[in-house]
Design an enzyme around this catalytic site. Structure first.
Site, PDB file in Angstrom:
ATOM      1  N   SER A  87      -8.755 -13.124 -11.305  1.00  0.00           N
ATOM      2  CA  SER A  87      -8.834 -11.821 -10.636  1.00  0.00           C
ATOM      3  C   SER A  87     -10.305 -11.467 -10.483  1.00  0.00           C
ATOM      4  O   SER A  87     -11.183 -12.243 -10.846  1.00  0.00           O
ATOM      5  CB  SER A  87      -8.058 -10.756 -11.397  1.00  0.00           C
ATOM      6  OG  SER A  87      -8.257 -10.910 -12.762  1.00  0.00           O
ATOM      7  N   ILE A  88     -10.556 -10.283  -9.981  1.00  0.00           N
ATOM      8  CA  ILE A  88     -11.932  -9.939  -9.654  1.00  0.00           C
ATOM      9  C   ILE A  88     -12.281  -8.601 -10.295  1.00  0.00           C
ATOM     10  O   ILE A  88     -11.442  -7.704 -10.358  1.00  0.00           O
ATOM     11  CB  ILE A  88     -12.090  -9.913  -8.117  1.00  0.00           C
ATOM     12  CG1 ILE A  88     -13.553  -9.953  -7.697  1.00  0.00           C
ATOM     13  CG2 ILE A  88     -11.395  -8.742  -7.483  1.00  0.00           C
ATOM     14  CD1 ILE A  88     -13.716 -10.340  -6.238  1.00  0.00           C
ATOM     15  N   LYS A 125     -12.936  -7.378   1.504  1.00  0.00           N
ATOM     16  CA  LYS A 125     -11.858  -7.573   0.533  1.00  0.00           C
ATOM     17  C   LYS A 125     -10.538  -7.360   1.252  1.00  0.00           C
ATOM     18  O   LYS A 125     -10.148  -6.234   1.538  1.00  0.00           O
ATOM     19  CB  LYS A 125     -11.983  -6.620  -0.655  1.00  0.00           C
ATOM     20  CG  LYS A 125     -10.926  -6.925  -1.705  1.00  0.00           C
ATOM     21  CD  LYS A 125     -11.146  -6.182  -2.998  1.00  0.00           C
ATOM     22  CE  LYS A 125     -10.277  -6.741  -4.114  1.00  0.00           C
ATOM     23  NZ  LYS A 125      -8.846  -6.767  -3.805  1.00  0.00           N
ATOM     24  N   GLU A 181      -6.742 -15.484   1.861  1.00  0.00           N
ATOM     25  CA  GLU A 181      -5.771 -14.402   1.829  1.00  0.00           C
ATOM     26  C   GLU A 181      -4.797 -14.509   3.001  1.00  0.00           C
ATOM     27  O   GLU A 181      -5.228 -14.684   4.139  1.00  0.00           O
ATOM     28  CB  GLU A 181      -6.540 -13.078   1.926  1.00  0.00           C
ATOM     29  CG  GLU A 181      -5.792 -11.892   1.415  1.00  0.00           C
ATOM     30  CD  GLU A 181      -6.048 -11.627  -0.073  1.00  0.00           C
ATOM     31  OE1 GLU A 181      -6.583 -12.519  -0.785  1.00  0.00           O
ATOM     32  OE2 GLU A 181      -5.691 -10.525  -0.523  1.00  0.00           O
ATOM     33  N   CYS A 418       8.355  36.981  12.466  1.00  0.00           N
ATOM     34  CA  CYS A 418       8.756  38.266  13.043  1.00  0.00           C
ATOM     35  C   CYS A 418      10.247  38.357  13.360  1.00  0.00           C
ATOM     36  O   CYS A 418      10.727  39.417  13.750  1.00  0.00           O
ATOM     37  CB  CYS A 418       7.939  38.565  14.301  1.00  0.00           C
ATOM     38  SG  CYS A 418       8.384  37.534  15.704  1.00  0.00           S
ATOM     39  N   CYS A 433       7.836  31.118  19.445  1.00  0.00           N
ATOM     40  CA  CYS A 433       8.322  32.438  19.075  1.00  0.00           C
ATOM     41  C   CYS A 433       8.201  33.324  20.312  1.00  0.00           C
ATOM     42  O   CYS A 433       7.176  33.311  20.993  1.00  0.00           O
ATOM     43  CB  CYS A 433       7.443  32.988  17.944  1.00  0.00           C
ATOM     44  SG  CYS A 433       7.512  34.784  17.801  1.00  0.00           S
ATOM     45  N   CYS A 439       4.524  39.663  17.209  1.00  0.00           N
ATOM     46  CA  CYS A 439       4.609  38.753  16.067  1.00  0.00           C
ATOM     47  C   CYS A 439       3.279  38.782  15.323  1.00  0.00           C
ATOM     48  O   CYS A 439       2.230  38.468  15.873  1.00  0.00           O
ATOM     49  CB  CYS A 439       4.915  37.334  16.540  1.00  0.00           C
ATOM     50  SG  CYS A 439       4.934  36.153  15.181  1.00  0.00           S
TER      51      CYS A 439
HETATM   52  S1  IVH Z   1     -12.850 -14.199  -4.268  1.00  0.00           S
HETATM   53  C1  IVH Z   1     -12.540 -14.279  -8.584  1.00  0.00           C
HETATM   54  N1  IVH Z   1     -12.966 -13.008  -2.000  1.00  0.00           N
HETATM   55  O1  IVH Z   1      -9.116 -10.252  -4.637  1.00  0.00           O
HETATM   56  C2  IVH Z   1     -13.036 -14.429  -7.245  1.00  0.00           C
HETATM   57  N2  IVH Z   1     -11.115 -12.494  -3.411  1.00  0.00           N
HETATM   58  O2  IVH Z   1      -9.525 -12.565  -6.219  1.00  0.00           O
HETATM   59  C3  IVH Z   1     -12.136 -15.288  -6.473  1.00  0.00           C
HETATM   60  N3  IVH Z   1      -9.537 -10.872  -2.419  1.00  0.00           N
HETATM   61  O3  IVH Z   1      -6.090 -10.884  -5.436  1.00  0.00           O
HETATM   62  C4  IVH Z   1     -11.579 -14.595  -5.320  1.00  0.00           C
HETATM   63  N4  IVH Z   1     -10.617 -10.627  -0.519  1.00  0.00           N
HETATM   64  O4  IVH Z   1      -6.475 -11.650  -3.102  1.00  0.00           O
HETATM   65  C5  IVH Z   1     -12.265 -13.142  -3.133  1.00  0.00           C
HETATM   66  N5  IVH Z   1     -13.254 -12.061   0.099  1.00  0.00           N
HETATM   67  C6  IVH Z   1     -12.536 -12.190  -1.028  1.00  0.00           C
HETATM   68  C7  IVH Z   1     -11.327 -11.495  -1.264  1.00  0.00           C
HETATM   69  C8  IVH Z   1     -10.643 -11.663  -2.475  1.00  0.00           C
HETATM   70  C9  IVH Z   1      -9.559 -10.274  -1.221  1.00  0.00           C
HETATM   71  C10 IVH Z   1      -8.517 -10.619  -3.460  1.00  0.00           C
HETATM   72  C11 IVH Z   1      -7.644 -11.749  -3.820  1.00  0.00           C
HETATM   73  C12 IVH Z   1      -7.289 -11.542  -5.274  1.00  0.00           C
HETATM   74  C13 IVH Z   1      -8.317 -10.644  -5.743  1.00  0.00           C
HETATM   75  C14 IVH Z   1      -9.119 -11.371  -6.739  1.00  0.00           C
END
Ligand code: IVH
Length: 682
Positions: A87-88, A125, A181, A418, A433, A439
């Site tokens: 995750s990020i 993102k 994505e 009214c 109205c 009114c």
């Molecule tokens: S990089 C840990 N780049 O963010 C870094 N993630 O990754 C690896 N996400 O649920 C991922 N846009 O779906 C990266 N330009 C982007 C992104 C992205 C969306 C989402 C991805 C994931 C979350 C963590």
């Protein structure tokens, strides 16, 4: 011809068709630049399908026929990721602080001397779902969802139906996993929900849910119908890495035929990170898909390795979010508001939510048609949308979340204020109205409009005071405002000596006005500021407008039959003429002229932008002046801007004007320009 020779030819033909079709597929879906007709594509596609059915032994692993969907699966099997999908770290401070926090952390971790900067790659993102695409010898062999990061679901057959994902990419290392994505474009989402609704099927709450639902189908043919999209931004297991930074990776992926969103860049300090965040915020609405922020990544892979990971997040990346543009909340009640012209507007009273950067608790539901289309009941959970500066709106109901005791709402047939009959004419959208000036709601709104900043500009009268003035019978028509005495005001709630004096001074000061402001203040239905302005400059005198025929009114630029009709009606109403008479008697004045043809005016066709504070004129007064001489006033600088009128503490508009080489003038220059044109006194 021998049979082997014959089979060889078949195999060759199938390979050729496969190659050609994929080439055209990319041209059409990725590059948006079709190279052959749909008919030719279809006929080649059918020929290949026929040959594959007859000679399954020659069917290619990357045949485009897979894009319409393979056999239905009984379940999605589990896939263990060779490299976990992390995750990020998410920065939820929407302000510039977010960018500074990240840079500060990176500097601390890398222990760099002050004069060494860090290069960052900046990306969107995407608000969809992360996916891992595994290529072996350049052929897509497996696609898996992120799942819990370690184990995901095998969605290979479904992913193969996504036209922008290459089934084969030449020259990739032996093992190469591309990450990115899967998303659904906003337009596709709207269409899908309309179809779902027409078929009585469940609606998706947002494009991300729709993308997830569409990707995790057991029937790949269904996924194929959903027109999903994909953007690449990363990698998983790779046998040999051909590049050494994130920005190079994006270029490399694009070169190999993977879709990469063009909105990415480089930054070298927190100011540049923040500039990217702000720039993307401005185009966010216009992107074809949803994003919920931007991502900053330390660009160099070596530095990324040095930084490493904390728990399940890499230290080298950070998501910098935006306030959500769409949120869910509950409709607590639906009430009805009565406007200045008697229009009844249903308003949803919401459980307050933060959306698009503001807290929203009331949203207009427009009219009965809108209510019906939305199908909303009191108690429903709804999706509220607000992007940029636009007015918040309820976009849809989430029927699954409807409580058992949800209440129907019907528009009342009597005015809630009214009690007069509220009618809706054939073919009209709005209910009105019929109480007119009887009114109280309409009278309150008429007062608020009359005193508003761009009308007569009387400060100090808000809704509460307007209601009191009406209830105490001090103001029946707007003309009565000029008859108010200090002793009348002092009897009102929360009205002290000082505020009464201020109010009376503001009323007095408003008496000297312009014709366009006066016309606008009258509140003629359908006559907004712009129309009031054209009427004033076209006719030049109030009497001429009062006496104009339908034909004469329609000669005015931008006035059509419907608006002309409204104006004619308004001035045919004796009550309205009485109010105008009373206002003039009370001392309201303006300068009249002969009615200029716009072409004669010195600023005709020119657009001005105001920034900073001017030495003598207020912004409203300066705008009035520019318009009086035929110019337009706009809020933003563009190549089309003729002049930027700059005063003290001018901001970004001044910088933009300098960048574009637009003429920058002072208030004094403005007066000079006016006096050059002719010798009219300002
Ligand atoms: S990089 C840990 N780049 O963010 C870094 N993630 O990754 C690896 N996400 O649920 C991922 N846009 O779906 C990266 N330009 C982007 C992104 C992205 C969306 C989402 C991805 C994931 C979350 C963590």
């Amino acid at each position: 011809m021998s049979e082997t020779e014959n089979l060889d030819q078949v195999r060759q033909r199938m390979e050729q068709l496969t190659d050609e079709l994929e080439k055209h597929n990319k041209a059409y879906y990725v590059d948006n630049n079709p190279t052959i007709s749909d008919e030719l594509y279809d006929s080649m596609f059918q020929e290949l399908s026929r040959l594959e059915a007859q000679y399954p032994q020659f069917k290619s692993l990357f045949s485009p026929t897979q894009r319409v969907g393979a056999a239905v699966q009984s379940e999605l099997s589990k896939v263990r990721h060779a490299v976990p999908m992390l995750s990020i770290y998410t920065e939820t401070d929407y302000t510039a602080e977010g960018a500074y926090n990240f840079e500060a952390r990176m500097r601390r971790e890398l222990e760099l001397p002050e004069d060494v900067s860090i290069e960052y790659d900046t990306e969107l993102k995407f608000d969809g779902l992360a996916i891992n695409l595994r290529y072996e010898d350049g052929i897509l062999v497996q696609a898996a969802t992120r799942g819990d990061g370690y184990t995901g679901e095998d969605v290979t057959a479904n992913v193969k139906t996504i036209r922008t994902i290459p089934l084969r990419a030449e020259g990739l290392p032996k093992v190469f996993e591309v990450r990115g994505e899967v998303i659904m474009h906003k337009a596709v989402f709207e269409r899908l929900n309309e179809e779902q609704k027409a078929l009585g099927l469940k609606l998706f709450a947002n494009p991300r849910n729709a993308a997830a639902g569409s990707l995790r189908q057991l029937d790949p043919a269904l996924t194929a119908k959903r027109s999903l999209n994909f953007y690449a931004y990363g990698f998983g297991e790779v046998s040999e890495m051909p590049v050494s930074s994130q920005s190079e990776l994006l270029v490399y992926l694009k070169g190999k035929g993977f879709p990469v969103a063009p909105e990415h860049g480089l930054a070298h300090n927190p100011e540049e990170l923040q500039a990217f965040h702000s720039r993307v915020a401005e185009i966010r609405q216009d992107l074809p898909f949803d994003i919920d922020g931007v991502v900053y990544k330390v660009n160099s892979f070596d530095r990324q390795k040095q930084l490493g990971f904390v728990s399940r997040e890499p230290r080298w990346a950070c998501a910098h979010k935006y306030p959500p543009e769409e949120v869910q909340t509950q409709v607590l009640d639906i009430t009805v508001q009565v406007g200045r012209t008697g229009k009844l507007t249903p308003v949803a009273r919401l459980k307050p939510v933060f959306v698009g950067g503001v807290t929203v608790s009331n949203v207009s539901l427009n009219n009965e048609e809108f209510l019906e289309k939305l199908g909303v009941k009191i108690g429903d959970t709804v999706v509220v949308h607000r992007a940029g500066d636009v007015i918040p709106e309820v976009v849809r109901v989430i029927p699954e979340l409807r409580p058992a005791d949800a209440k129907d709402f019907v528009m009342p047939e009597i005015c809630p204020v009214c009690g007069s009959h509220a009618y809706k004419e054939e073919g009209e959208k709005d209910r009105h109205c019929s109480g007119g000036p009887f009114c109280k709601a309409q009278r309150v709104q008429a007062i608020l409009h009359f005193v508003s900043r761009t009308a007569m500009g009387i400060g100090g009268i808000g809704e509460k005071l307007a209601e009191q003035l009406i209830h105490a019978d001090l103001v029946k028509t707007v003309a009565d405002i000029y008859k108010l005495k200090k002793e009348n005001l002092l009897g009102l709630e929360r009205m002290g000596e000082k505020s009464a004096e201020n109010l009376l001074a503001s009323i007095e000061a408003s008496k000297h006005t312009t014709l366009e402001r006066f016309i606008y203040a009258l509140g003629v239905p359908e006559v907004g500021e712009a129309t009031a302005r054209t009427l004033a400059s076209h006719f030049g005198a109030l009497k001429k407008i009062e006496e104009a025929s339908l034909e004469q009114l329609m000669e005015v630029e931008d006035i059509g039959p419907a608006v002309a009709e409204c104006i004619l009606h308004f001035f045919a109403e004796p009550v309205n003429l009485e109010v105008i008479g009373a206002l003039i008697e009370d001392g309201v004045t303006w300068e009249e002229n002969q009615g200029t043809k716009d072409e004669d005016l010195p600023f005709k066709g020119m657009t001005f932008v105001l920034t900073g504070s001017l030495p003598t004129l207020s912004r409203d007064k300066a705008s009035d002046l520019i318009r009086k001489f035929g110019g337009k006033v706009s809020g933003s600088v563009s190549k089309k801007t003729a002049y930027v009128l700059a005063g003290e503490a001018a901001g970004s508009k001044l910088a933009k004007a300098q960048e574009l080489g637009i003429n920058i003038i002072s208030e004094e220059d403005l007066f000079k320009l006016i006096n050059q044109g002719d010798n009219t006194d300002v």
